[in-house]
Design an enzyme around this catalytic site. Structure first.
Site, PDB file in Angstrom:
ATOM      1  N   TYR A  68       6.352  -8.145   1.557  1.00  0.00           N
ATOM      2  CA  TYR A  68       6.835  -7.518   0.329  1.00  0.00           C
ATOM      3  C   TYR A  68       8.367  -7.476   0.248  1.00  0.00           C
ATOM      4  CZ  TYR A  68       2.043  -5.714   0.264  1.00  0.00           C
ATOM      5  OH  TYR A  68       0.669  -5.598   0.276  1.00  0.00           O
ATOM      6  N   HIS A  79       9.558  -5.302  -6.851  1.00  0.00           N
ATOM      7  CA  HIS A  79       9.175  -3.902  -6.675  1.00  0.00           C
ATOM      8  C   HIS A  79       9.916  -3.261  -5.509  1.00  0.00           C
ATOM      9  CE1 HIS A  79       6.684  -0.981  -8.503  1.00  0.00           C
ATOM     10  NE2 HIS A  79       5.639  -1.023  -7.699  1.00  0.00           N
ATOM     11  N   PHE A 110       3.448   3.141   1.339  1.00  0.00           N
ATOM     12  CA  PHE A 110       3.216   2.286   0.176  1.00  0.00           C
ATOM     13  C   PHE A 110       3.630   3.040  -1.092  1.00  0.00           C
ATOM     14  CE2 PHE A 110       0.793   0.006   3.308  1.00  0.00           C
ATOM     15  CZ  PHE A 110       1.100  -1.320   3.010  1.00  0.00           C
ATOM     16  N   ASN A 158       2.581   3.876  -4.067  1.00  0.00           N
ATOM     17  CA  ASN A 158       1.841   4.889  -4.812  1.00  0.00           C
ATOM     18  C   ASN A 158       1.843   6.268  -4.168  1.00  0.00           C
ATOM     19  OD1 ASN A 158       1.282   2.639  -6.324  1.00  0.00           O
ATOM     20  ND2 ASN A 158      -0.932   2.827  -6.220  1.00  0.00           N
ATOM     21  N   ASP A 188      12.971   0.149  -9.066  1.00  0.00           N
ATOM     22  CA  ASP A 188      12.965  -0.930 -10.041  1.00  0.00           C
ATOM     23  C   ASP A 188      12.574  -0.422 -11.420  1.00  0.00           C
ATOM     24  OD1 ASP A 188      10.417  -0.616  -8.502  1.00  0.00           O
ATOM     25  OD2 ASP A 188       9.649  -1.919 -10.095  1.00  0.00           O
ATOM     26  N   ASN A 233       4.405   3.952 -10.485  1.00  0.00           N
ATOM     27  CA  ASN A 233       3.544   4.767  -9.629  1.00  0.00           C
ATOM     28  C   ASN A 233       4.302   5.515  -8.537  1.00  0.00           C
ATOM     29  OD1 ASN A 233       1.147   4.162 -10.996  1.00  0.00           O
ATOM     30  ND2 ASN A 233       0.841   2.287  -9.814  1.00  0.00           N
TER      31      ASN A 233
END
Length: 254
Positions: free
Chosen positions: A14, A19, A64, A66, A91, A112
């Site tokens: 990632y 993101h 993560f 969320n 972002d 989120n």
């Protein structure tokens, strides 16, 4: 103390995602200034340092995106911080790439990570008016494209504006620490002014024919003079414009 949280997803897969621009920004700050090495705490990676005489804690939640509020909430409780001691960097789809905005409070706008933090701050401190530094990544143009877009990597050509952004933010971090948001925005805007970005909206094909641009009377008269179909020519029949067009394009005697 100021707590600066960068949002993203943990894991090398990632690392270059749009993101993860919050992680990338905090990493640049860490590299630019004399912060401690990253250590694991609060379900996050944290590092501390001093900027302009003020203690600053950097945090990258490892839960993560969320669940970002879990880590940040734990750190806020441990250090007994207030809402205005928190800055979250993340972002923003609704800002063009290389554009930046900062303000206290506001909505999550579908993000989120921000939803999670809002929920924890609301329960912990009774409000959501922490400062939000939104870094524009642009929008793909259609809602159904958003998921793959934000989890897609930045292109190599984006490195130019990303490097300028991270350098300007790191070099002017003292404005953020002093809570001089206008001063920070002025510096970032100056550093990023005129940057070209690669983000282009995706336009869906609706099958509709494009509307032709309006033409000037002179261009229409030139087409008429070149035997263009009369059905597309609509010229004034009288008045000053008609007289001028007659002088310009009227047929000459042989």
């Amino acid at each position: 103390m100021l707590l600066i949280a960068g949002l993203g997803n943990p894991g090398s897969q990632y690392a270059r995602n749009r993101h993860n621009i919050g992680f990338m920004a905090v990493d640049a700050i860490h590299a630019r200034h004399r912060f401690s090495p990253w250590v694991k705490k609060f379900k996050a990676l944290i590092a501390d340092g001093t900027i302009d005489g003020e203690k600053v804690l950097l945090i990258k939640p490892q839960t993560f995106m969320n669940l970002s509020g879990q880590s940040i909430g734990e750190a806020m409780r441990f250090y007994k911080l207030a809402l205005d001691d928190l800055v979250v960097i993340y972002d923003e789809l609704d800002l063009p790439a290389a554009k930046v905005r900062i303000k206290a409070g506001g909505g999550a706008n579908g993000h989120n990570g921000i939803k999670s933090i809002d929920a924890h701050m609301q329960g912990l401190l009774g409000g959501k008016d922490y400062r939000r530094l939104r870094l524009g990544i642009g929008h793909p143009g259609a809602k159904e494209l958003v998921h793959n877009y934000v989890l897609g990597d930045f292109a190599k050509v984006d490195n130019e504006w990303l490097d300028l952004l991270f350098s300007a933010l790191s070099d002017n971090l003292a404005y953020l620490v002093k809570k001089d948001d206008n001063g920070l925005m002025n510096k970032l805007t100056l550093a990023l002014g005129g940057q070209q970005t690669t983000t282009k909206p995706v336009v869906k094909d609706t099958g509709a024919k494009p509307v032709p641009k309006a033409q000037s009377h002179i261009r229409q008269a030139r087409q008429n003079n070149n035997n263009a179909p009369s059905s597309v020519i609509k010229l004034p029949a009288s008045g000053p414009m008609a007289d001028m067009l007659a002088r310009l394009f009227g047929k000459k005697d042989n």
